[in-house]
Design a protein around this motif. Structure first.
Motif, PDB file in Angstrom:
ATOM      1  N   ALA A   1       0.831  -1.206   0.000  1.00  0.00           N
ATOM      2  CA  ALA A   1       0.000   0.000   0.000  1.00  0.00           C
ATOM      3  C   ALA A   1       0.866   1.256   0.000  1.00  0.00           C
ATOM      4  O   ALA A   1       0.602   2.218  -0.735  1.00  0.00           O
ATOM      5  N   SER A   2       1.909   1.252   0.810  1.00  0.00           N
ATOM      6  CA  SER A   2       2.791   2.422   0.884  1.00  0.00           C
ATOM      7  C   SER A   2       3.534   2.627  -0.424  1.00  0.00           C
ATOM      8  O   SER A   2       3.740   3.766  -0.849  1.00  0.00           O
ATOM      9  N   LEU A   3       3.931   1.545  -1.048  1.00  0.00           N
ATOM     10  CA  LEU A   3       4.635   1.665  -2.334  1.00  0.00           C
ATOM     11  C   LEU A   3       3.717   2.294  -3.372  1.00  0.00           C
ATOM     12  O   LEU A   3       4.137   3.130  -4.166  1.00  0.00           O
ATOM     13  N   LYS A   4       2.460   1.903  -3.344  1.00  0.00           N
ATOM     14  CA  LYS A   4       1.526   2.465  -4.322  1.00  0.00           C
ATOM     15  C   LYS A   4       1.269   3.942  -4.025  1.00  0.00           C
ATOM     16  O   LYS A   4       1.109   4.755  -4.937  1.00  0.00           O
ATOM     17  N   GLN A   5       1.247   4.276  -2.749  1.00  0.00           N
ATOM     18  CA  GLN A   5       1.026   5.680  -2.392  1.00  0.00           C
ATOM     19  C   GLN A   5       2.213   6.554  -2.764  1.00  0.00           C
ATOM     20  O   GLN A   5       2.061   7.760  -2.967  1.00  0.00           O
ATOM     21  N   ALA A   6       3.389   5.948  -2.841  1.00  0.00           N
ATOM     22  CA  ALA A   6       4.579   6.711  -3.220  1.00  0.00           C
ATOM     23  C   ALA A   6       4.513   7.165  -4.671  1.00  0.00           C
ATOM     24  O   ALA A   6       5.228   8.074  -5.084  1.00  0.00           O
ATOM     25  N   VAL A   7       3.666   6.515  -5.433  1.00  0.00           N
ATOM     26  CA  VAL A   7       3.496   6.907  -6.836  1.00  0.00           C
ATOM     27  C   VAL A   7       2.339   7.893  -6.902  1.00  0.00           C
ATOM     28  O   VAL A   7       1.237   7.586  -6.471  1.00  0.00           O
ATOM     29  N   PRO A   8       2.575   9.119  -7.419  1.00  0.00           N
ATOM     30  CA  PRO A   8       1.520  10.137  -7.407  1.00  0.00           C
ATOM     31  C   PRO A   8       0.451   9.922  -8.460  1.00  0.00           C
ATOM     32  O   PRO A   8      -0.164  10.866  -8.924  1.00  0.00           O
ATOM     33  N   VAL A   9       0.249   8.689  -8.845  1.00  0.00           N
ATOM     34  CA  VAL A   9      -0.794   8.357  -9.806  1.00  0.00           C
ATOM     35  C   VAL A   9      -1.585   7.224  -9.186  1.00  0.00           C
ATOM     36  O   VAL A   9      -0.996   6.225  -8.770  1.00  0.00           O
ATOM     37  N   SER A  10      -2.879   7.378  -9.058  1.00  0.00           N
ATOM     38  CA  SER A  10      -3.633   6.352  -8.337  1.00  0.00           C
ATOM     39  C   SER A  10      -4.432   5.428  -9.248  1.00  0.00           C
ATOM     40  O   SER A  10      -4.949   4.413  -8.787  1.00  0.00           O
ATOM     41  N   GLU A  11      -4.574   5.786 -10.513  1.00  0.00           N
ATOM     42  CA  GLU A  11      -5.298   4.883 -11.401  1.00  0.00           C
ATOM     43  C   GLU A  11      -4.694   4.906 -12.793  1.00  0.00           C
ATOM     44  O   GLU A  11      -3.906   5.778 -13.139  1.00  0.00           O
ATOM     45  N   LYS A  12      -5.084   3.903 -13.546  1.00  0.00           N
ATOM     46  CA  LYS A  12      -4.696   3.871 -14.954  1.00  0.00           C
ATOM     47  C   LYS A  12      -5.961   3.664 -15.784  1.00  0.00           C
ATOM     48  O   LYS A  12      -6.969   3.152 -15.279  1.00  0.00           O
ATOM     49  N   MET A  13      -5.871   4.068 -17.034  1.00  0.00           N
ATOM     50  CA  MET A  13      -7.062   4.012 -17.899  1.00  0.00           C
ATOM     51  C   MET A  13      -6.687   3.189 -19.133  1.00  0.00           C
ATOM     52  O   MET A  13      -5.770   3.559 -19.866  1.00  0.00           O
ATOM     53  N   ILE A  14      -7.396   2.122 -19.324  1.00  0.00           N
ATOM     54  CA  ILE A  14      -7.091   1.182 -20.406  1.00  0.00           C
ATOM     55  C   ILE A  14      -8.134   1.332 -21.495  1.00  0.00           C
ATOM     56  O   ILE A  14      -9.346   1.197 -21.245  1.00  0.00           O
ATOM     57  N   PHE A  15      -7.641   1.614 -22.697  1.00  0.00           N
ATOM     58  CA  PHE A  15      -8.543   1.809 -23.829  1.00  0.00           C
ATOM     59  C   PHE A  15      -8.728   0.492 -24.584  1.00  0.00           C
ATOM     60  O   PHE A  15      -7.801  -0.290 -24.749  1.00  0.00           O
TER      61      PHE A  15
END
Lengths: 254, 312
Positions: B219-233
């Motif tokens: 969880a902390s590793l993911k929070q370290a990245v300032p992007v919380s989602e991705k969008m797949i086309f």
């Protein structure tokens, strides 16, 4: 699940050795072809020397073949199986366990005994059957054979801890086996070598082994001095090989 | 006392390869640590040093307080290891492989039987306990090795890519089992399956070039990245329409956008609606974090990372 906290000590050491020996014996019993080939070789060797040299020379060959079986099982066969064990990464699992190099070596060697068995049975049958060996000499002869096997196993184990390739392991083992078996008077009597060069023969431990086996079975006469020399040399080799296993073998990769 | 304590650990092989460089970390007992990194990062080297298989070049490593260099026998009493690409003896049955291994570790006959039975059942191999390993599939052989390690009841389990060759169900069962071991044992795993690292691990270590790049909870590793989602086309898109809104890349042939911000994400959805594009919004995973932290990026990707403040 139960865990054990008593994995060290004599009793534990025996259990560890037995566990590995038991596993290796089961594997040996499930592979008949190597057992058959190991059994055939001494029989063929005896027949060949009997036809060429007659009965007198062939007796030396028979005792020499006993030594060859015992030494080869430890020095040539065992290291190759240890390298295979390493290739399968199983050796890593044993290193990361309470089993130390000595238990591993004796356990693996114990499993190799099954490979010695067919050849030994054939050789002892010929020796006893043709009257070249008396039954009361069998225990002493067996003891010398086992000592030879232990010697070969300790050297073979140390080689296996240094070599990573099956080819190199086999080559090094076979070179040593040739040096210990073919050059020294193992398959032929020591008396063939001129007196002034006989001391050279005693540089190989197998010369002492061969002399002792022949003396036990009345095929050679040893003075008390020569007998003591053979026993001391063998003891020295055993201690040196044990020290090699304990202090010089590469149990942990560098 | 932590389960694992490593200080300035380094390993340089005889051919000059520097596998580990100044590695230091501490890991508590009764937790699951997953070590992740590209091939040649130093994961196996680290595990083999902790498993007392390999001597370090310098530094110190302690397992349950015991020095791997000075007190290896104490360490070995308390650990069990499943090495990478291991194979059990082909001519031993499943039962014999586990049972004999326990005997070889000094177990008494009766204890070995009890533990072996428990471990073989836990690995779902009880029905095949009399099959020789030569008769098993690759994944089943892997389970034999894991059963050998589990049967020891060791305080620290070191598993180097244990799920290689396992089918998804077997993998899930193993991970569930390892998760339940939490509090009883400390588990150290390496894997390339970041999804299992995400839900199994208490802490994840990213290692690359012999150095720790990140070490924290998923969880902390993911929070370290300032992007919380991705969008797949679903389908092709015009990159120029979205390039200002985030990082465009691809995943399995599908365009993927990591939006710069929440507002950028909303704008992407507006454009997608206008252009009747199908887009799926997903929270970022540990794999995405790994991609950002350890992936070799193009210049534009590096520029984007700096733009959003993503630093390793």
């Amino acid at each position: 699940m139960e865990t054990t906290s008593r994995a060290y000590g004599v009793a534990a050491g025996l259990r560890k050795t037995f566990g590995l020996a038991y596993a290796q014996t089961l594997i040996g019993l499930r592979n008949l072809y190597p057992l058959i080939s190991v059994g055939l070789i001494p029989g063929a060797l005896y027949l060949m020397f009997f036809l060429v040299g007659g009965q007198e020379l062939s007796q030396h060959v028979l005792y020499g073949a006993l030594i060859a079986q015992a030494l080869g099982a430890g020095l040539v066969s065992m290291p190759q199986f240890i390298v295979i064990h390493r290739d399968r990464r199983l050796l890593d699992m044993y290193i990361a366990s309470p089993m130390g190099p000595l238990s591993y070596m004796f356990g693996f060697a114990g499993g190799r005994l099954i490979y010695m068995l067919p050849g030994m049975v054939i050789l002892f049958s010929i020796l006893l059957g043709f009257g070249f060996m008396q039954l009361h000499n069998l225990p002493a002869t067996l003891l010398i054979v086992l000592v030879t096997f232990a010697l070969g196993s300790m050297i073979g184990f140390t080689i296996a801890t240094y070599t990573k390739s099956l080819f190199v392991t086999g080559a090094v083992s076979n070179i040593l086996n040739s040096l210990f078996m073919m050059l020294p008077p193992v398959m032929y009597p020591l008396a063939i070598i001129p007196d002034r060069y006989q001391w050279l023969a005693f540089l190989a431990p197998t010369t002492a082994v061969a002399e002792l086996i022949r003396w036990v079975n009345n095929l050679a006469e040893l003075t008390s001095g020569r007998l003591t020399l053979c026993i001391l040399l063998l003891a020295a080799w055993l201690l040196a090989c044990l020290a090699m296993v304990l202090f010089k073998s590469r149990w942990r990769e560098v | 006392m932590p389960a694992i304590e490593v200080n300035n650990l380094a390993k340089v092989y005889s051919n000059g390869t520097c596998a580990l460089s100044d590695v230091s970390f501490s890991f508590p007992r009764g937790k699951v640590l997953t070590v992740v990194g590209p091939n040649g990062a130093g994961k196996t080297t680290l595990l083999r040093i902790l498993g007392t298989n390999l001597l370090p070049t310098s530094g110190e490593a302690r397992v349950l307080g015991y020095d791997v260099l000075k007190e290896p026998s104490q360490v070995r009493l308390r650990i069990a290891m499943v090495p990478q690409e291991g194979r059990p003896e082909l001519y031993l049955t499943v039962w014999q492989s586990v049972f004999c291994y326990l005997l070889a570790r000094g177990f008494r006959w009766k204890d070995a039987r009890i533990n072996a039975e428990s471990a073989v059942k836990a690995m779902g191999l009880w029905e095949r306990r009399h099959y020789m390993s030569s008769q098993l599939s690759g994944g089943q052989r892997q389970r034999v090795l894991i059963a050998m390690a589990l049967a020891t009841g060791a305080e620290v389990l070191i598993l180097d890519e244990p799920t290689i060759g396992l089918d998804p169900i077997a993998r899930r069962e193993l991970n569930s089992f390892l998760g339940r071991l939490r509090n009883e044992a400390t588990v150290i795993i390496t894997t390339h399956m970041l999804d299992e690292a995400e839900y199994l691990s208490d802490q994840v270590m990213f290692i690359d070039g012999g150095k720790i790049q990140a070490f924290d909870s998923p969880a902390s590793l993911k929070q370290a990245v300032p992007v919380s989602e991705k969008m797949i086309f679903d389908g092709s898109v015009e990159h120029k329409d979205f390039s200002a809104l985030g990082l465009m890349t691809e995943l399995g042939g599908k365009p993927v956008l990591y939006p710069n911000s929440r507002e950028a994400a909303k704008r992407v959805i507006e454009i997608a609606l206008d252009q009747e594009l199908t887009v799926t919004v997903q929270p970022i995973t540990l794999e995405d974090v790994y991609f950002f932290m350890l992936g070799k990026h193009r210049e534009e990707e590096e520029g984007w990372k700096q733009q959003v403040g993503l630093t390793v």
